[in-house]
Design an enzyme around this catalytic site. Structure first.
Site, PDB file in Angstrom:
ATOM      1  CE  LYS A   1      -0.729  -0.174   5.024  1.00 62.31           C
ATOM      2  NZ  LYS A   1       0.282   0.808   5.443  1.00 62.31           N
TER       3      LYS A   1
ATOM      4  NE  ARG B   1      -2.856  -0.676  10.380  1.00 57.09           N
ATOM      5  CZ  ARG B   1      -1.926   0.011   9.736  1.00 57.09           C
ATOM      6  NH1 ARG B   1      -2.144   1.230   9.354  1.00 57.09           N
ATOM      7  NH2 ARG B   1      -0.771  -0.547   9.441  1.00 57.09           N
TER       8      ARG B   1
ATOM      9  NE  ARG C   1      12.171 -11.972   5.963  1.00 66.81           N
ATOM     10  CZ  ARG C   1      11.441 -11.030   6.527  1.00 66.81           C
ATOM     11  NH1 ARG C   1      11.722  -9.768   6.334  1.00 66.81           N
ATOM     12  NH2 ARG C   1      10.392 -11.348   7.257  1.00 66.81           N
TER      13      ARG C   1
ATOM     14  NE  ARG D   1      14.731 -13.142  11.230  1.00 68.90           N
ATOM     15  CZ  ARG D   1      15.039 -12.118  10.423  1.00 68.90           C
ATOM     16  NH1 ARG D   1      14.163 -11.686   9.545  1.00 68.90           N
ATOM     17  NH2 ARG D   1      16.205 -11.525  10.513  1.00 68.90           N
TER      18      ARG D   1
ATOM     19  NE  ARG E   1       2.438 -12.044   9.543  1.00 70.81           N
ATOM     20  CZ  ARG E   1       3.608 -11.762   8.960  1.00 70.81           C
ATOM     21  NH1 ARG E   1       4.619 -12.586   9.088  1.00 70.81           N
ATOM     22  NH2 ARG E   1       3.751 -10.659   8.262  1.00 70.81           N
TER      23      ARG E   1
END
Ligand code: ADP
Length: 217
Positions: free
Chosen positions: A16, A92, A131, A164, A175
């Site tokens: 965004k 939000r 990652r 991670r 999530r």
């Protein structure tokens, strides 16, 4: 380094901020980012900045009244009023959307559109799970943009790289689910107000072409 806990209303890697900056560049709309405004308060160590510093560190949502005051101050600025504006990172939650609606009615600056960047879950999972880190040194690699010379091995030491726990696909999917559950009421609100425009955004360039089309209309 403190891990940044993400709130459910925090879209992982939706892009965004990037899109908002481009709209500002090409259309001259003032870019009002509540995250930037809050970070500026922290940087200047104002009383408000000191109050919200910890919340920003952990990614917890700051009190509704605090962000509402910041947004009110921003949209009241004569220059911002004159150019028109784009809100980034606000509202939000549904409660914030209702407060914003009341504020803008009082200011006689109604909202003309709400853009929803629709990034496929697979894209976000791929981006984040690419990652890898070398635990001992903290060196970070990316399977797409900055791959190690030997797969899953640190360039300097040859030691194994790890992902991670936060970047494990299963965690990312959880999530994303939390994000979708948290934003559904917000989307309902703007859909009912006939302001919602979903922008398919498999990548930043495709998303921006769709945004340009919308703005032209
Ligand atoms: P990101 O793009 O990393 O999600 P933002 O720059 O939008 O982050 O926001 C950074 C932080 O500022 C958030 O994690 C939260 O603590 C606070 N914040 C920003 N916008 C809001 C908001 N609308 N309501 C409550 N807190 C907010």
């Amino acid at each position: 380094m403190q891990a940044r806990r993400r709130s459910p209303a925090d879209a992982p890697q939706g892009g965004k901020g990037t899109q908002a900056a481009k709209i500002h560049r090409d259309h001259g709309l003032a870019h009002i980012s509540t995250g930037d405004l809050l970070r500026e308060e922290v940087r200047r160590q104002t009383p408000l900045g000191q109050k919200v510093e910890q919340q920003l560190k952990t990614g917890a949502l700051v009190a509704d009244s605090v962000v509402l005051d910041l947004v009110r101050g921003a949209v009241r600025e004569p220059k911002v009023r004159a150019s028109g504006w784009l809100l980034d990172g606000y509202p939000r939650t549904r409660a914030q959307a209702e407060q914003l609606h009341a504020l803008l009615a009082a200011e006689a600056q109604p909202l003309s559109a709400c853009l929803y960047l629709d990034v496929p879950a697979e894209v976000i999972v791929a981006r984040l799970s690419a990652r890898l880190v070398h635990p001992a040194s903290g060196r970070v690699y990316n399977l797409e943009y900055k791959p190690p010379r030997v797969p899953w091995r640190d360039d300097d030491t040859g030691e194994p790289l790890v992902r991670r726990p936060d970047d494990e696909p299963a965690t990312i999917r959880r999530r994303l689910d939390a994000f979708q559950a948290a934003t559904a009421p917000l989307l309902d609100f703007y859909r009912a107000a006939r302001l919602l425009h979903a922008v398919p955004s498999p990548n930043s360039d495709v998303g921006y072409v769709a945004i340009q089309k919308l703005l032209a209309a």
